[in-house]
Design a protein around this motif. Sequence first.
Motif, PDB file in Angstrom:
ATOM      1  N   MET A 297       3.757 -13.239  -6.157  1.00 47.54           N
ATOM      2  CA  MET A 297       2.725 -12.674  -7.436  1.00 47.54           C
ATOM      3  C   MET A 297       1.602 -12.166  -6.755  1.00 47.54           C
ATOM      4  N   THR A 298       1.420 -13.632  -7.041  1.00 46.69           N
ATOM      5  CA  THR A 298      -0.754 -13.216  -6.722  1.00 46.69           C
ATOM      6  C   THR A 298      -0.978 -12.672  -5.792  1.00 46.69           C
TER       7      THR A 298
ATOM      8  N   ARG B 148       1.048 -10.070  -4.199  1.00 43.52           N
ATOM      9  CA  ARG B 148       1.127  -9.013  -4.336  1.00 43.52           C
ATOM     10  C   ARG B 148       0.280  -8.128  -5.294  1.00 43.52           C
ATOM     11  N   THR B 149      -0.192  -8.678  -6.340  1.00 44.17           N
ATOM     12  CA  THR B 149      -1.183  -8.339  -6.817  1.00 44.17           C
ATOM     13  C   THR B 149      -2.744  -7.887  -6.749  1.00 44.17           C
ATOM     14  N   LEU B 150      -2.843  -8.044  -5.776  1.00 43.37           N
ATOM     15  CA  LEU B 150      -3.767  -8.332  -4.574  1.00 43.37           C
ATOM     16  C   LEU B 150      -3.827  -7.483  -4.317  1.00 43.37           C
ATOM     17  N   LYS B 151      -2.522  -6.736  -3.649  1.00 45.18           N
ATOM     18  CA  LYS B 151      -2.481  -5.734  -2.729  1.00 45.18           C
ATOM     19  C   LYS B 151      -2.607  -4.626  -3.440  1.00 45.18           C
ATOM     20  N   ILE B 152      -1.491  -4.717  -4.753  1.00 42.88           N
ATOM     21  CA  ILE B 152      -1.225  -3.715  -5.370  1.00 42.88           C
ATOM     22  C   ILE B 152      -3.149  -3.322  -6.142  1.00 42.88           C
ATOM     23  N   ALA B 153      -4.108  -4.058  -6.070  1.00 46.96           N
ATOM     24  CA  ALA B 153      -4.618  -3.786  -6.890  1.00 46.96           C
ATOM     25  C   ALA B 153      -6.091  -3.249  -6.125  1.00 46.96           C
TER      26      ALA B 153
ATOM     27  N   ALA C  58      -0.582  -0.076  -1.333  1.00 47.95           N
ATOM     28  CA  ALA C  58      -0.661   0.034  -2.620  1.00 47.95           C
ATOM     29  C   ALA C  58       0.805  -0.040  -3.061  1.00 47.95           C
TER      30      ALA C  58
ATOM     31  N   GLU D 279       3.512  -0.743  -1.345  1.00 50.81           N
ATOM     32  CA  GLU D 279       4.036  -2.876  -1.600  1.00 50.81           C
ATOM     33  C   GLU D 279       4.841  -2.306  -3.116  1.00 50.81           C
ATOM     34  N   ALA D 280       4.458  -2.189  -4.063  1.00 51.53           N
ATOM     35  CA  ALA D 280       4.665  -1.345  -5.264  1.00 51.53           C
ATOM     36  C   ALA D 280       6.653  -0.757  -4.969  1.00 51.53           C
TER      37      ALA D 280
END
Length: 97
Positions: free
Chosen positions: A26-27, A29-34, A40, A43-44
Amino acid sequence: MANRYNPWPELGWKAFTLGVEAASVMTLRTLKIAAGGAPATAEAQRMVQEKLDAGLALQAKLWTGALGSTPSSMTSRTLAHYRPKVRANRRRLSKGA
């Protein structure tokens, strides 16, 4: 003499370690999406599709009896169903792919 093996402590540990690994995914993925952009978005979309696929596959296992018939076997096989998917995502995202 009755079998006194209690599977729940081991299953609890497996659930805990899967949760830790899922938190790292989750961390990452959050960094990649951010970071935004096309990666991004991809990935989403990948995340949503993977969740749908994994959930439907688990439901099929439930309805076909592949998860077993006891609470502990169902728990164990559910964890085993998700672990490879979570691990693959952690490895992929850790590489920056």
